[in-house]
Design a protein around this motif. Structure first.
Motif, short mmCIF file in Angstrom:
data_model
loop_
_atom_site.label_atom_id
_atom_site.label_comp_id
_atom_site.label_asym_id
_atom_site.label_seq_id
_atom_site.Cartn_x
_atom_site.Cartn_y
_atom_site.Cartn_z
N LEU A 42 0.77 -1.03 -0.22
CA LEU A 42 -0.12 0.08 -0.06
C LEU A 42 0.89 1.48 0.29
O LEU A 42 1.65 1.15 0.83
CB LEU A 42 -0.62 -0.14 1.06
CG LEU A 42 -1.74 -0.88 1.28
CD1 LEU A 42 -2.75 -1.27 2.29
CD2 LEU A 42 -2.56 -0.81 0.16
N GLY A 43 0.57 2.27 -0.71
CA GLY A 43 1.62 3.32 -0.95
C GLY A 43 0.90 4.42 0.29
O GLY A 43 -0.24 4.22 1.20
N ALA A 44 1.69 5.66 0.84
CA ALA A 44 0.77 6.13 1.62
C ALA A 44 0.55 7.14 1.95
O ALA A 44 -0.28 7.11 2.80
CB ALA A 44 2.70 7.83 1.51
N LEU A 50 -6.56 6.25 5.93
CA LEU A 50 -6.66 5.01 6.65
C LEU A 50 -6.23 5.79 7.84
O LEU A 50 -7.49 5.76 8.90
CB LEU A 50 -6.14 3.68 6.79
CG LEU A 50 -5.94 2.64 5.78
CD1 LEU A 50 -5.93 1.35 5.58
CD2 LEU A 50 -8.36 2.30 5.87
N GLY A 51 -5.41 6.64 7.96
CA GLY A 51 -5.06 7.31 9.31
C GLY A 51 -6.30 8.19 9.82
O GLY A 51 -6.67 8.20 10.97
N ILE A 52 -6.46 9.24 8.84
CA ILE A 52 -7.97 10.29 9.52
C ILE A 52 -9.23 9.28 9.82
O ILE A 52 -9.36 9.97 9.83
CB ILE A 52 -7.38 10.81 7.55
CG1 ILE A 52 -6.43 11.80 7.35
CG2 ILE A 52 -8.38 11.70 8.26
CD1 ILE A 52 -6.38 12.55 6.67
N VAL A 53 -9.35 8.90 8.70
CA VAL A 53 -10.52 7.59 8.61
C VAL A 53 -9.98 7.12 10.93
O VAL A 53 -11.71 7.12 11.33
CB VAL A 53 -10.52 6.59 8.06
CG1 VAL A 53 -12.01 5.62 8.65
CG2 VAL A 53 -11.35 6.68 6.52
N TYR A 54 -9.37 6.70 11.22
CA TYR A 54 -8.76 6.21 12.67
C TYR A 54 -9.68 7.34 13.49
O TYR A 54 -10.31 7.19 14.33
CB TYR A 54 -7.66 5.43 12.50
CG TYR A 54 -7.78 5.51 13.54
CD1 TYR A 54 -7.68 3.98 14.38
CD2 TYR A 54 -6.60 5.33 15.06
CE1 TYR A 54 -8.26 3.64 15.54
CE2 TYR A 54 -6.42 5.29 15.80
CZ TYR A 54 -6.61 4.24 16.39
OH TYR A 54 -6.48 3.64 17.37
N VAL A 55 -8.78 8.74 13.27
CA VAL A 55 -8.50 9.72 14.05
C VAL A 55 -9.59 10.59 14.28
O VAL A 55 -10.80 10.68 14.99
CB VAL A 55 -7.41 10.82 14.28
CG1 VAL A 55 -8.40 11.55 15.00
CG2 VAL A 55 -6.15 9.56 14.06
N VAL A 56 -10.81 10.65 12.95
CA VAL A 56 -11.94 11.43 12.88
C VAL A 56 -12.64 10.28 13.57
O VAL A 56 -13.74 10.80 14.03
CB VAL A 56 -12.10 11.61 11.97
CG1 VAL A 56 -13.62 11.99 11.32
CG2 VAL A 56 -11.40 12.48 10.51
#
Length: 102
Positions: A42-44, A50-56
């Motif tokens: 997977l690319g950056a 995925l990190g943004i979805v996790y935090v939001v």
């Protein structure tokens, strides 16, 4: 000879097209094969999304937990929809300019 399965092309119904053959029989058919995944995984950008979805998503659950304990439900719903309306209005103003309809 039955009416539902004609025996020769002369017996076929002129209003019905002939049955289609396999896709391989068409020489100019575009390829529908999927592209292989990149070798590096997977690319950056995918990991950032995925990190943004996790935090939001996590902050949403935390906010719901706090609001349920401190506010009446209709007031919290009204504030949530009001905040969403302000954010959407600000986004549209940035995108299309102030006072423009349609």
């Amino acid at each position: 000879m039955s009416a539902t399965s004609p025996q020769s092309p002369a017996d076929a119904d002129p209003d019905c097209p002939p049955p289609a053959g396999p896709v391989d029989a068409v020489p100019d058919a575009p390829s529908v094969r999927a592209k292989p995944a990149p070798a590096g995984g997977l690319g950056a950008a995918v990991w950032a999304a995925l990190g943004i979805v996790y935090v939001v998503w996590g902050s949403t659950y935390l906010a719901i937990r706090v609001v349920v304990e401190t506010m009446p439900p209709l007031l919290s719903g009204a504030l949530r929809f009001g905040a969403a309306a302000l954010l959407l209005g600000a986004g549209l103003t940035v995108r299309h300019g102030w006072g423009r309809c349609g």
